[in-house]
Scaffold this active site. Structure first.
Site, PDB file in Angstrom:
ATOM      1  N   LYS A  53      39.796  -8.557 -25.100  1.00 46.70           N
ATOM      2  CA  LYS A  53      39.221  -7.221 -25.319  1.00 46.70           C
ATOM      3  C   LYS A  53      37.709  -7.298 -25.153  1.00 46.70           C
ATOM      4  CE  LYS A  53      37.337  -4.774 -28.421  1.00 46.70           C
ATOM      5  NZ  LYS A  53      36.422  -4.038 -27.550  1.00 46.70           N
TER       6      LYS A  53
ATOM      7  N   GLU B  38      32.834 -15.675 -34.968  1.00 51.40           N
ATOM      8  CA  GLU B  38      31.546 -16.198 -34.471  1.00 51.40           C
ATOM      9  C   GLU B  38      30.555 -15.052 -34.599  1.00 51.40           C
ATOM     10  OE1 GLU B  38      30.951 -19.206 -33.356  1.00 51.40           O
ATOM     11  OE2 GLU B  38      32.965 -19.987 -33.112  1.00 51.40           O
TER      12      GLU B  38
ATOM     13  N   CYS C 289      22.959 -15.131 -29.713  1.00 51.27           N
ATOM     14  CA  CYS C 289      23.142 -15.434 -31.142  1.00 51.27           C
ATOM     15  C   CYS C 289      22.303 -16.644 -31.533  1.00 51.27           C
ATOM     16  CB  CYS C 289      24.624 -15.676 -31.425  1.00 51.27           C
ATOM     17  SG  CYS C 289      25.371 -16.940 -30.382  1.00 51.27           S
TER      18      CYS C 289
ATOM     19  N   GLU D  61      18.116 -10.219 -38.032  1.00 51.60           N
ATOM     20  CA  GLU D  61      18.310 -10.718 -36.668  1.00 51.60           C
ATOM     21  C   GLU D  61      17.870  -9.607 -35.724  1.00 51.60           C
ATOM     22  OE1 GLU D  61      22.356 -10.742 -35.169  1.00 51.60           O
ATOM     23  OE2 GLU D  61      21.929 -12.452 -33.876  1.00 51.60           O
TER      24      GLU D  61
HETATM   25  P1  NAD Z   1      29.707  -5.904 -32.411  1.00 54.56           P
HETATM   26  O1  NAD Z   1      30.107  -6.543 -33.678  1.00 54.56           O
HETATM   27  O2  NAD Z   1      29.178  -4.526 -32.438  1.00 54.56           O
HETATM   28  O3  NAD Z   1      30.944  -5.861 -31.383  1.00 54.56           O
HETATM   29  C1  NAD Z   1      31.631  -7.007 -30.971  1.00 54.56           C
HETATM   30  C2  NAD Z   1      33.012  -6.626 -30.479  1.00 54.56           C
HETATM   31  O4  NAD Z   1      33.784  -6.107 -31.565  1.00 54.56           O
HETATM   32  C3  NAD Z   1      33.051  -5.541 -29.403  1.00 54.56           C
HETATM   33  O5  NAD Z   1      34.061  -5.873 -28.468  1.00 54.56           O
HETATM   34  C4  NAD Z   1      33.443  -4.288 -30.189  1.00 54.56           C
HETATM   35  O6  NAD Z   1      34.079  -3.320 -29.394  1.00 54.56           O
HETATM   36  C5  NAD Z   1      34.393  -4.865 -31.203  1.00 54.56           C
HETATM   37  N1  NAD Z   1      34.558  -4.090 -32.431  1.00 54.56           N
HETATM   38  C6  NAD Z   1      33.691  -3.180 -32.970  1.00 54.56           C
HETATM   39  N2  NAD Z   1      34.182  -2.720 -34.142  1.00 54.56           N
HETATM   40  C7  NAD Z   1      35.376  -3.352 -34.353  1.00 54.56           C
HETATM   41  C8  NAD Z   1      36.351  -3.322 -35.394  1.00 54.56           C
HETATM   42  N3  NAD Z   1      36.204  -2.553 -36.477  1.00 54.56           N
HETATM   43  N4  NAD Z   1      37.439  -4.106 -35.291  1.00 54.56           N
HETATM   44  C9  NAD Z   1      37.599  -4.923 -34.205  1.00 54.56           C
HETATM   45  N5  NAD Z   1      36.710  -4.995 -33.185  1.00 54.56           N
HETATM   46  C10 NAD Z   1      35.612  -4.224 -33.258  1.00 54.56           C
HETATM   47  O7  NAD Z   1      28.674  -6.926 -31.756  1.00 54.56           O
HETATM   48  P2  NAD Z   1      27.780  -6.729 -30.453  1.00 54.56           P
HETATM   49  O8  NAD Z   1      26.703  -5.752 -30.761  1.00 54.56           O
HETATM   50  O9  NAD Z   1      28.687  -6.495 -29.279  1.00 54.56           O
HETATM   51  O10 NAD Z   1      27.141  -8.202 -30.270  1.00 54.56           O
HETATM   52  C11 NAD Z   1      25.951  -8.598 -30.868  1.00 54.56           C
HETATM   53  C12 NAD Z   1      26.218  -9.504 -32.066  1.00 54.56           C
HETATM   54  O11 NAD Z   1      27.067 -10.576 -31.699  1.00 54.56           O
HETATM   55  C13 NAD Z   1      24.943 -10.172 -32.595  1.00 54.56           C
HETATM   56  O12 NAD Z   1      24.928 -10.113 -34.010  1.00 54.56           O
HETATM   57  C14 NAD Z   1      25.082 -11.627 -32.135  1.00 54.56           C
HETATM   58  O13 NAD Z   1      24.376 -12.555 -32.923  1.00 54.56           O
HETATM   59  C15 NAD Z   1      26.551 -11.806 -32.209  1.00 54.56           C
HETATM   60  N6  NAD Z   1      26.978 -12.927 -31.367  1.00 54.56           N
HETATM   61  C16 NAD Z   1      27.450 -14.059 -31.964  1.00 54.56           C
HETATM   62  C17 NAD Z   1      27.814 -15.150 -31.178  1.00 54.56           C
HETATM   63  C18 NAD Z   1      28.328 -16.419 -31.803  1.00 54.56           C
HETATM   64  O14 NAD Z   1      28.906 -17.227 -31.102  1.00 54.56           O
HETATM   65  N7  NAD Z   1      28.154 -16.638 -33.084  1.00 54.56           N
HETATM   66  C19 NAD Z   1      27.702 -15.071 -29.792  1.00 54.56           C
HETATM   67  C20 NAD Z   1      27.215 -13.902 -29.212  1.00 54.56           C
HETATM   68  C21 NAD Z   1      26.865 -12.831 -30.015  1.00 54.56           C
END
Ligand code: NAD
Length: 485
Positions: free
Chosen positions: A180, A253, A287, A387
């Site tokens: 997804k 993650e 991240c 962050e």
């Molecule tokens: P986000 O949490 O907004 O979304 C991530 C994913 O989750 C998207 O596909 C979104 O559609 C989905 N999603 C949203 N609400 C949901 C729900 N209630 N249930 C299930 N899925 C849902 O994150 P983002 O803005 O896309 O990414 C940025 C964040 O990701 C930053 O905080 C970054 O640090 C983190 N990140 C972490 C890693 C890691 O490996 N630790 C890697 C990359 C990014």
């Protein structure tokens, strides 16, 4: 390795559809994501609903018994061919990645190369049974069995690497998989699904695009065995709550606020060249970018001046600019969030070492922000505590080891942390005191498909990659055999 001619051609400019059971699958409604460099609408993609989710989960469940019955070597063979097929299509994928993620060419090419290598190297991993006891009376073995249908929920910043980085271990371990992608960057995922459909047996790999209502349909679904989620800590908590009702297995993650500690014995000119990209790569939207830089007071002024020169040399530009190193913020929502942080500069009277609040440019398109360094703000300021996930960061002064460790650890985040010194033993000693899923000495970006990656505290639960990550896609089974009655 396959050449482009060995694989059917994929059209990267039209026909973006879900992949379910190795077939293209459309939805009555569609949506479009935005190119962050131009703010233009990109291609139409499916808007999946419950019926699409049910279909994808049902075919993935049906495919599971035959897929798990294959040997590791057989499943690895499929992954190897998949890596070849992706490589044969790399130029189309790269163009698409530049558009959907706002990546300059160097970043898009780097992500694809690393992701392809990741699939190839992951295919070499094997989990052996652990023989714990083998006596005349009995034998105890620990086995690791695939779980069933796995779902990878992916953010927008590294749409290819983070998706393939879940798909590879999931299917190698014997699970079937549904990808997804983020609604902000669905394009490469759908095309990687189309490529997968040419390689894997039906039902092993699905890709479904949708809006923000799609993720919760997977976390609630009773026939999904495991969710592997990468995204923000706030969403991670919602995912964990949603998975509780069906007791799904879970890897999270999440966000980071990585500290990097610089001792006074470093070669400043050399170290700033390395720290610059590790702090600003992808405009701060990684991240594990360095997000809090603690510099020893003895070299603080010299270091800051040299660091500013490096950051000033980074060219900001869109996907179409071959010389650009930093692209735009990836989407309007994130742009507004980061701009709000920039607006604190004046309000809080932060000292700006380079960059600063963006000046309004009427008619100029794209979510671009100036790379900005804040000079020694208070520890409790938003730029230190939050962050940013944008091209703005603080540089902070330190003098006492215990104190800098306390400050670096004084956060709910615990993704990565690094220490820089010419005295490796001293740096390693300090690094061992940092609360983070990865620590580095004289680096910040070492990653490998063989080494687990994940966070402590609010930065995650469980780890991806390596044997640890592969076992995360398995249920552990204690197997006892009594040899004598
Ligand atoms: P986000 O949490 O907004 O979304 C991530 C994913 O989750 C998207 O596909 C979104 O559609 C989905 N999603 C949203 N609400 C949901 C729900 N209630 N249930 C299930 N899925 C849902 O994150 P983002 O803005 O896309 O990414 C940025 C964040 O990701 C930053 O905080 C970054 O640090 C983190 N990140 C972490 C890693 C890691 O490996 N630790 C890697 C990359 C990014």
């Amino acid at each position: 390795m396959g050449s482009a001619a060995d694989f059917p051609k994929i059209d990267f400019t039209s026909n973006f559809q879900n992949i379910i059971n190795n077939a293209l699958s459309s939805t009555p409604e569609t949506r479009q994501a935005v190119d962050p460099s131009t703010e233009e609408l990109l291609y139409h993609v499916p808007l999946s609903k419950q019926a699409d989710v049910d279909k994808a989960v049902s075919v993935a469940k049906a495919a599971f018994p035959a897929w798990k019955a294959l040997s590791y070597d057989e499943r690895a063979g499929y992954l190897g061919r998949y890596a070849d097929a992706i490589e044969a299509n790399v130029s189309g994928l790269q163009e698409l990645l530049m558009k959907e993620a706002g990546k300059p060419v160097s970043n898009a090419a780097g992500e694809l190369q690393f992701a392809i290598a990741h699939v190839r190297e992951t295919a070499k991993l094997r989990i052996e049974d652990d023989l714990i006891e083998d006596t005349e009376e009995r034998r105890a073995t620990v086995r690791y069995l695939p779980m069933g249908v796995g779902v990878g929920i992916i953010p927008w910043n590294y749409p290819v690497l983070l998706g393939l980085g879940k798909l590879g271990p999931a299917v190698l371990a014997g699970n079937t998989f549904i990808w997804k992608p983020s609604p902000f960057s669905p394009y490469t995922a759908l095309k990687l699904g189309e490529i997968a459909a040419q390689i894997f047996p039906p039902g092993v790999v699905q890709v479904l695009s949708g809006d923000e209502s799609l993720g919760p349909l997977f976390t609630a679904h009773p026939d999904v065995a495991k969710i592997s989620f990468t995204g923000s800590s706030a969403t991670g908590k919602k995912v964990m709550q949603a998975c509780a009702s069906t007791l799904k297995r879970l890897t999270l993650e999440l966000g980071g606020n990585d500290a990097s500690i610089i001792y006074d014995d470093v070669d400043v000119a050399q170290v700033v060249q390395k720290i610059g990209p590790m702090a600003f790569m992808h405009s701060g939207q990684i991240c594990m970018d360095i997000k809090r830089l603690y510099v020893h007071e003895k070299i603080y002024d010299e270091f800051l001046a040299a660091f500013v020169q490096v950051v000033k040399s980074f060219k900001v530009g869109g996907g179409g600019d071959p010389e650009a190193f930093l692209g735009p913020v990836q989407n309007r929502m994130q742009f507004e969030k980061v701009k709000d942080l920039y607006s604190e500069i004046g309000k809080q009277k932060w000292q700006v070492a380079t960059g600063g609040e963006p000046v309004a440019c009427d008619g100029k398109k794209g979510f671009f922000l100036p790379p900005t360094i804040i000079d020694n703000p208070p520890d409790d300021s938003r730029i230190v505590v939050e962050e940013p996930f944008g091209p703005i960061m603080p540089v902070l002064k330190w003098s006492d080891e215990d104190e800098v460790v306390r400050r670096a650890n004084n956060t709910n985040m615990g993704l990565g942390a690094s220490v820089w010194s010419n005295d490796i033993e001293k740096a390693e000693r300090l690094a061992r005191r940092l609360e983070a899923g990865s620590t580095w000495v004289n680096s910040h970006f070492e990653l490998s498909p063989y080494v687990p990656f994940g966070g402590h505290k609010w930065s995650g639960v469980g780890m991806d990659w390596g044997i640890v990550g592969l076992k995360g896609w398995c249920n552990t089974q204690a197997s006892w055999v009594r040899k004598k009655f």
